[in-house]
Scaffold this active site. Structure first.
Site, PDB file in Angstrom:
ATOM      1  CB  ALA A   1      -5.855   7.652   6.402  1.00 41.90           C
TER       2      ALA A   1
ATOM      3  NE  ARG B   1     -12.613  -1.462   4.964  1.00 42.35           N
ATOM      4  CZ  ARG B   1     -13.242  -2.246   4.092  1.00 42.35           C
ATOM      5  NH1 ARG B   1     -13.229  -3.546   4.229  1.00 42.35           N
ATOM      6  NH2 ARG B   1     -13.873  -1.728   3.055  1.00 42.35           N
TER       7      ARG B   1
ATOM      8  CG  PHE C   1      -4.816   3.764  11.518  1.00 44.42           C
ATOM      9  CD1 PHE C   1      -3.886   2.914  10.957  1.00 44.42           C
ATOM     10  CD2 PHE C   1      -4.366   4.939  12.128  1.00 44.42           C
ATOM     11  CE1 PHE C   1      -2.529   3.227  10.993  1.00 44.42           C
ATOM     12  CE2 PHE C   1      -3.006   5.248  12.162  1.00 44.42           C
ATOM     13  CZ  PHE C   1      -2.086   4.391  11.597  1.00 44.42           C
TER      14      PHE C   1
ATOM     15  CG  PHE D   1      -8.258  -5.597   4.045  1.00 48.97           C
ATOM     16  CD1 PHE D   1      -9.357  -5.073   3.385  1.00 48.97           C
ATOM     17  CD2 PHE D   1      -7.816  -6.862   3.680  1.00 48.97           C
ATOM     18  CE1 PHE D   1      -9.998  -5.789   2.392  1.00 48.97           C
ATOM     19  CE2 PHE D   1      -8.446  -7.589   2.684  1.00 48.97           C
ATOM     20  CZ  PHE D   1      -9.546  -7.054   2.036  1.00 48.97           C
TER      21      PHE D   1
ATOM     22  CD  GLN E   1      -2.718  -1.101   2.580  1.00 51.71           C
ATOM     23  OE1 GLN E   1      -2.696  -2.104   3.282  1.00 51.71           O
ATOM     24  NE2 GLN E   1      -3.405  -0.036   2.931  1.00 51.71           N
TER      25      GLN E   1
ATOM     26  NE  ARG F   1      -7.404   7.736  11.914  1.00 51.57           N
ATOM     27  CZ  ARG F   1      -8.177   8.570  11.190  1.00 51.57           C
ATOM     28  NH1 ARG F   1      -9.494   8.474  11.242  1.00 51.57           N
ATOM     29  NH2 ARG F   1      -7.639   9.478  10.415  1.00 51.57           N
TER      30      ARG F   1
ATOM     31  CD  GLU G   1      -9.252   3.963   7.526  1.00 48.97           C
ATOM     32  OE1 GLU G   1      -8.512   3.532   8.418  1.00 48.97           O
ATOM     33  OE2 GLU G   1      -9.219   5.135   7.114  1.00 48.97           O
TER      34      GLU G   1
ATOM     35  CD  GLU H   1      -0.480   2.593   6.585  1.00 50.58           C
ATOM     36  OE1 GLU H   1      -1.595   2.156   6.897  1.00 50.58           O
ATOM     37  OE2 GLU H   1      -0.095   3.735   6.918  1.00 50.58           O
TER      38      GLU H   1
ATOM     39  CB  THR I   1      -3.820  12.031  12.958  1.00 53.41           C
ATOM     40  OG1 THR I   1      -3.010  10.852  12.962  1.00 53.41           O
ATOM     41  CG2 THR I   1      -5.261  11.647  13.164  1.00 53.41           C
TER      42      THR I   1
END
Lengths: 795, 527
Positions: free
Chosen positions: A544, A357, A359, A243, A212, A325, A745, A247, A475
């Site tokens: 995100a 997904r 996060f 998902f 990703q 988060r 998400e 990442e 964020t």
């Protein structure tokens, strides 16, 4: 059934691709098996294969490694250890706390200690099993509560306080205290992690990675190989699911493949078997909660003290922003005047838990939805009504004149401000929630379920509605940028490069629609190139939910720039203003003449007009202070709500999700079919997290659920019989591409309604059994049959 | 003959019918999977490996062969755990072949299954899609002309396919949309001709071999099978391979020699035969009959078992695995054995030069994954006594508890067969239990508590207590010992509720077909 094809708009506007529902750009390639994933791409001749050697211990000292038995096997070329790393032996991750290959200590069962390289994958894997590790066991921390008690953290704790929660709790007319846990979740992308590292001349590298975040793979590989980034090119055409699991986790695999390739001087492919993938890679963070909530007789929240123990596993990875988060979503859609949110980022000797997904959003929202369910049941109130009363709105917040504890933020003037001091300006829930309640016939069904339960000794049913408010943007403000390139070739065909990656979500399809509309050409004229760090540098992760917001806008701007160049050219030919030149349906029209797009392109080329352009986008308005945890971390919120009905068998704890109604806000949908696909898929994945998907580790800290035979994601048979999805009809109130909203998400958290429905049924069962049911229930997530059965019967 | 990692000896070419011709694939090892052959040797990378354990269905392919009666048998198989040589002489399709096979209609256009998935937005990441295409392709080949595809059929066809992206709704709709058109069948006459041509080339693996150990033996007759078993006792005995092949894909073993029982004609049959007294009848299920075929036969005699069989693995496993394999494998959580014990089934063990010996199924198991099978023996048949004409058939109930309804392994299973006399007393009872001991077990104490007693709450409660006393279940990732123990009682109580108890309230099992329909209908709110 929801979303019958006939109901989807074929074309929103006569000439617009955006708003219509063209199929996924790879749909035909998917169904014919032509779509290639990394392992399907023919590898260069001489490609070797790597397999990982894993630590069997959760924590231990690595005394030595004996590969002699593996090296003598026919076809085995090399064993690669940390000693073979030319660059930094620590991965270039944010916290810089993960060894690429184990050094002198292993931190979890499944940690990669070495790699075996062989002529084929099967030999490599068989040989990896023959490598002997000399390990001395060390005490392992395998439980988040134990880690917290020992102050065993990967990152310092974070506290976000507003008002005076302790004082407000003491004064509250009603108060409940509870504890519960939520399990982690395996991504179970169908395509396991894979990378192919190809060395070229002069220390140049191509890495094919199922990732990703190609830019991070490039950075990590360059760092490990001690090379400048411009020598490493990373490409990804598509992933077989991500998902969040690809990442950061894809980076490890790519770095291992590259190190192995460097060691043997040949291309190396590393594809993890499912069992190794599950043992090695991070998953959704498990959480342990304790809460103390104060409220009035109407169920309005007055104060909340919530502690979240976050199981981060052995390293920080993305745990900081994930846990943040969770804090940012511990309010979900509700105004809570006095809050004290405590987040502990606990270090355990387990896989390093990572992005998944939502996060951290699902874990934060699970807490407040559980609490509101408890509050409603405690007061004997309609749980929907209690939720409605607590929604963010414009009413004034009662003043608090007493001095505040140090570090606490003051109460806001109105009930529209989150604990992190962001005003909720685009709230559609006060309208959306009642609309869903009406569509799903909430009140009538509540009564019908109660009547059924009263007469049913074995089967009990539950019904719940929960809303979603999910903040959109990374964020970390800097990640909210994207670039794109739009090329027009002299035959009029268009190629788009952008920084996002395709993992099934349909990003490429949406970007294609956006660019086609911007250039006024049919969809077929546009193709999206494979993600490539050589085309788009420094792209953020496709994560995100921001893939379309960022890359779609960047591509739109690039396309607009090329179009403007062409318009100026046509205006010069026809003696009109550039603004008078229109692009639509494959035609370019000025007041004087109408030309085919391809013809304009040919002529423009002949006149040496640039036929390509770059586009760049940065999300406006956002800012965020990490020190005080305040600001506007999110450009906007995506909203939705779901109503779920379940049945449980009180004899066995078996659960069936019967019906689900969703009303979800995607703004003005770029592609309703793709958006509905995200909503349905997200809901079912969330349902899995909360019901059947249970990660199990043994007492030694070894993962027991290492495959689909033990780890149970939902099947087609788990789909609720009635499954209705509708889209909220308003565009995004912020200026976002096409007026759309992010959709990756937010729908995951619609599944919290499954959790609340299960708890509703459990409470009913407990009441029938004469057990207390007017407060916190003895149920942890996931609600497996065994847990549901216990919750129905535990005193 | 198992060795950790040494490559086994070569074997004659693998013969397949593929894209309208007979194809020979040289150099296929006896322990090579069909997935590996398709991806690595034939370049058919459209077939995906998702789990290498037959649990996700991404590797699903269609396989056709000619049954002994001349009918075409279509199966959806997990190629990741199917030995390539086990489909020697068969026709094979992957998702890549549907637009390239001259035997299929459409002249290279998308097959209707593919088109429906495209139209209904049935793929997202696309990785599970080729497997889903093939499960639905087999459904389309099997369905009669003019027959619609119901939701239940679609769910059954897809029961072995995991999708992590879509939530399945568009895939189910695509499957049901096939109803609108006739099946797009392969040309049966040409397919048969090709299969016969392939069979002629493939030859007979049962042919006498010289002194050299053949790598892959698939005898066609029981005599040849028993001879091979005696002669090569070290060869790994495989039927469908749905469990055995996990040793290759999960434990990274290699096999140098395989003895495949699945081609043995006598073992592939399901027959009704007279018992040794000549007075009674037996249902005789050959050990090489697929789970699908075996369940169809069991279900014909004991229809109440139908929902239980639906929960046995996913369809590709039911198409590929065998009842004999499930029984011989001897897992304490195997789903067929508790039922077979309740049905008083016996196993027939055959060896060259001896008459087959018969054992009650519960006596076949000696310990954890240990059976009474001798090194020269082969599990030949599973035999269950059928009710005598005129005799009322016993009632049967079978229960399975798992984290997920479909395609999951039991935490606990319980099967009961019983008959009442005219006075309402329990005249006969057999109870089989799974997941609660080292072996699939017969619950003798619970049977004793019921036998001769009036069928009622008191006797059932006594049997529940006896059940809980007679087993010492273990805790594992599927369930705790305490839950398993409690469930033994719950499942017996559930049986009573459905057969005499529970005067109030609806009797609905959540694992029953149409449970959701019934429950939603019970509280339907009308506008």
């Amino acid at each position: 059934m929801n979303a019958p094809l006939a109901a989807l708009p074929r074309k929103a506007l006569a000439e617009s691709a955006c708003g219509a529902s063209p199929v996924h750009e790879s749909a035909v390639a998917h169904v014919t098996g032509q779509a290639r994933y990394v392992d399907d791409i023919p590898a260069p001749a001489g490609t070797l294969h790597a397999a990982p050697v894993l630590s069997p211990l959760a924590h231990g000292r690595l005394l030595g490694l004996d590969a002699s038995e593996a090296l003598v096997l026919p076809g085995v070329r090399a064993v690669v250890t940390a000693a073979d790393i030319p660059g930094d032996r620590w991965l270039a991750s944010f916290a810089h706390d993960e060894p690429i290959l184990a050094l002198d200590e292993v931190f979890y069962a499944g940690q990669v200690v070495a790699l075996v390289v062989a002529e084929d994958e099967r030999t490599a894997r068989a040989a990896a099993a023959c490598v002997r590790l000399a390990l001395e066991p060390l005490p392992a921390v395998l439980d988040v509560e134990q880690a917290h008690a020992q102050g065993h953290y990967v990152l310092p704790p974070v506290h976000l306080c507003r008002g005076d929660a302790a004082a407000a709790l003491a004064q509250a007319p009603h108060r409940l205290r509870g504890r519960f846990r939520a399990g982690g979740q395996e991504h179970y992308y169908l395509e396991t992690q894979v990378a192919l590292a190809i060395p070229h001349e002069q220390d140049e590298w191509t890495i094919l990675s199922s990732t990703q975040h190609p830019g991070e793979v490039q950075h990590w590989v360059a760092h490990a190989l001690a090379l400048a980034s411009h020598r490493v090119r990373v490409q990804c055409r598509r992933m077989g699911g991500g998902f969040g699991g690809k990442e950061t986790q894809a980076g490890h695999v790519a770095v291992w493949a590259a190190l192995a390739a460097r060691r043997v001087g040949a291309p190396v492919k590393l594809r993890l078997g499912r069992d190794d993938d599950m043992r090695i890679t991070g998953k959704r963070h498990p959480f342990s909660y304790s809460y103390d909530v104060g409220f009035d007789a109407e169920g309005r929240l007055l104060a909340l003290d919530l502690t979240m123990l976050v199981d981060c596993g052995f390293s920080a990875d993305l745990s900081g922003p994930v846990a943040d988060r969770a804090i940012f979503h511990a309010d979900n859609a509700y105004f809570i005047p006095h809050v004290a949110l405590h987040s502990y980022r606990c270090r355990t000797h387990r896989q390093s838990f990572t992005a998944f997904r939502g996060f951290g959003g699902p874990q934060g929202m699970l807490a407040i939805e559980t609490i509101l369910g408890d509050v409603a049941r405690h007061l004997g109130l309609d749980p929907l009504e209690v939720r409605r009363r607590n929604l963010y709105d414009e009413r004034p917040c009662p003043a608090w004149t007493a001095p505040l504890p140090p570090g606490a933020h003051p109460l806001p003037a109105r009930r529209d401000t989150t604990p992190y001091q962001m005003r909720v300006e685009d709230n559609v829930l006060p309208a959306l929630l009642p609309a869903l309640a009406q569509r799903c016939r909430w009140h009538e069904r509540r009564a019908a379920v109660a009547a059924f339960n009263a007469a049913s000794p074995v089967i009990q049913r539950g019904l719940a509605i929960t809303p979603v408010k999910f903040g959109i943007s990374f964020t970390a403000t800097q990640f909210n940028q994207a670039g794109a390139l739009v090329h027009i070739y002299t035959d009029g065909s268009v190629l788009v490069h952008h920084g996002g990656t395709e993992m099934g979500q349909g990003l490429h399809t949406k970007v294609l629609q956006i660019v086609a509309d911007e250039l006024g050409v049919p969809l077929e004229r546009v193709r999206i190139a494979a993600s490539d760090t050589a085309a788009i540098p420094n792209a953020s992760a496709t994560a995100a939910s921001s893939g379309t917001d960022l890359n779609g806008r960047a591509a739109q701007r690039a396309a607009a720039k090329v179009r403007e160049q062409l318009a100026a050219f046509v205006a010069g030919l026809d003696g009109c203003g550039a603004g008078e030149v229109r692009f639509a349906g494959g035609w370019v029209s000025s007041p004087a003449r109408r030309r085919a797009f391809d013809e304009v392109v040919r002529e423009a080329y002949a006149h040496r007009i640039p036929l390509w352009a770059e586009g760049f986008y940065r999300t406006p308005k956002i800012h965020y202070d990490k020190a005080t945890l305040t600001g506007r971390p999110f450009y906007y919120f995506a909203y939705g709500a779901a109503c779920t009905e379940v049945a449980i068998d009180t004899l066995t704890g078996e659960l069936r999700v019967l019906a689900m109604d969703i009303l979800h806000d995607v703004g003005r949908s770029l592609n309703p079919a793709l958006d509905i696909g995200q909503i349905e898929g997200g809901f079912v994945q969330g349902m899995g997290w909360l019901t059947t998907e249970e990660l199990v580790w043994d007492e030694q800290g070894r993962l027991w659920t290492t495959g689909a035979s033990t780890y149970k994601i939902p099947t087609a048979g788990d789909l609720p019989l009635r499954f209705r999805v509708e889209l909220w009809p308003q565009p995004n109130r912020e200026d976002n591409v096409f007026g759309s909203k992010a959709v990756g998400e937010p729908p995951f958290m619609l599944a919290l309604s499954v959790w609340e429905a299960v708890r509703d049924a459990v409470a009913s069962a407990r009441r029938r059994a004469g057990l207390p049911a007017d407060g916190p229930l003895p149920l942890d997530a996931p609600a497996t049959p065994e847990r549901i059965w216990r919750a129905c019967h535990a005193a | 003959m198992e060795t950790p990692a040494s490559p086994p000896t070569a074997a004659p070419p693998l013969i397949l019918v593929h894209r309208g011709r007979v194809r020979a694939v040289p150099g296929v090892a006896p322990d090579e999977t069909l997935l590996a052959v398709l991806r690595q040797r034939l370049g058919l990378t459209g077939v995906k490996e998702g789990c290498a354990a037959g649990d996700c269905g991404a590797c699903t392919v269609a396989v056709a062969d000619e049954a002994p009666d001349g009918t075409l048998r279509w199966r959806a198989l997990n190629s990741c755990i199917r030995l390539a040589r086990s489909v020697h002489g068969c026709a094979v399709w992957t998702a890549q072949d549907l637009t390239a096979d001259p035997l299929l209609p459409g002249d290279g256009a998308l097959h209707p299954v593919q088109q429906a998935l495209v139209t209904h937005h049935g793929s997202q990441c696309g990785f599970c899609t080729p497997g889903i295409v093939m499960s639905l392709f087999v459904l389309d080949q099997q369905r009669p002309d003019g027959a619609p595809v119901t939701r239940e059929q679609a769910l059954r066809a897809l029961s072995g396919n995991l999708c992590r992206c879509t939530g399945y709704r568009p895939i189910l709709e695509a499957a049901q949309a096939l109803s609108a058109q006739p099946p797009a069948r392969a040309d049966a006459a040409r397919l048969r001709a090709l299969l016969r041509q392939a069979a002629a080339i493939a030859g007979d693996d049962a042919a006498e071999h010289g002194e050299e150990a053949p790598a892959y033996l698939a005898p066609r007759t029981l005599a040849a099978l028993l001879r091979a078993r005696r002669r090569w006792p070290q060869a790994v005995l495989v039927a469908g391979g749905t469990d055995a092949v996990l040793q290759l894909t999960q434990q990274r073993r290699r096999w140098a020699q395989v003895l495949d029982v699945s081609r043995c004609a006598e073992l592939a049959r399901v027959l009704t035969v007279a018992d040794e007294t000549g007075a009674g009848r037996l249902l005789r299920i050959g050990a090489a009959a697929t789970l699908h075929e075996a369940f169809a036969a069991l279900q014909a005699h004991w229809p109440a078992l139908a929902p239980y069989w639906e929960r046995f693995a996913g369809q590709p496993i039911r198409h590929g695995g065998t009842l004999g394999g499930n029984v011989a494998n001897g897992s304490p959580i195997g789903d067929s054995m508790p039922v077979l014990i309740a049905l008083q089934a016996r196993v027939a063990l055959a060896a060259e030069g001896r008459a087959p010996r018969r054992l009650a199924l519960e006596d076949f198991y000696l310990g954890y994954r240990r059976t009474a099978l001798a090194p020269d023996e082969v599990l030949a048949w599973i035999e269950a006594p059928l009710p005598a004409p005129g005799e009322p058939p016993p009632r049967v109930a079978a229960h399975k508890l798992s984290k997920r309804f479909e395609d999951d392994i039991s935490a606990v299973s319980l099967a009961i067969a019983w008959r009442l006399d005219e006075a309402g007393r329990v005249a006969h009872v057999r109870i089989g239990a799974g997941g609660v001991a080292a072996v699939p077990a017969r619950a003798r104490a619970a049977e004793a508590a019921l036998l001769g007693q009036p069928w009622g709450e008191a006797a059932v409660r006594a049997a529940m207590a006896a059940l809980q006393r007679e087993f010492e279940p273990l805790s594992d990732g599927r369930a705790s010992a305490a839950y398993r123990r409690a469930m033994l009682a719950s499942l017996l109580w559930r049986t009573w509720l459905a057969h005499g108890g529970q005067p109030d309230g609806p009797s609905i099992r959540l694992d029953e077909p149409h449970a959701a329909e019934r429950l939603l209908a019970a509280t339907e709110v009308r506008p």
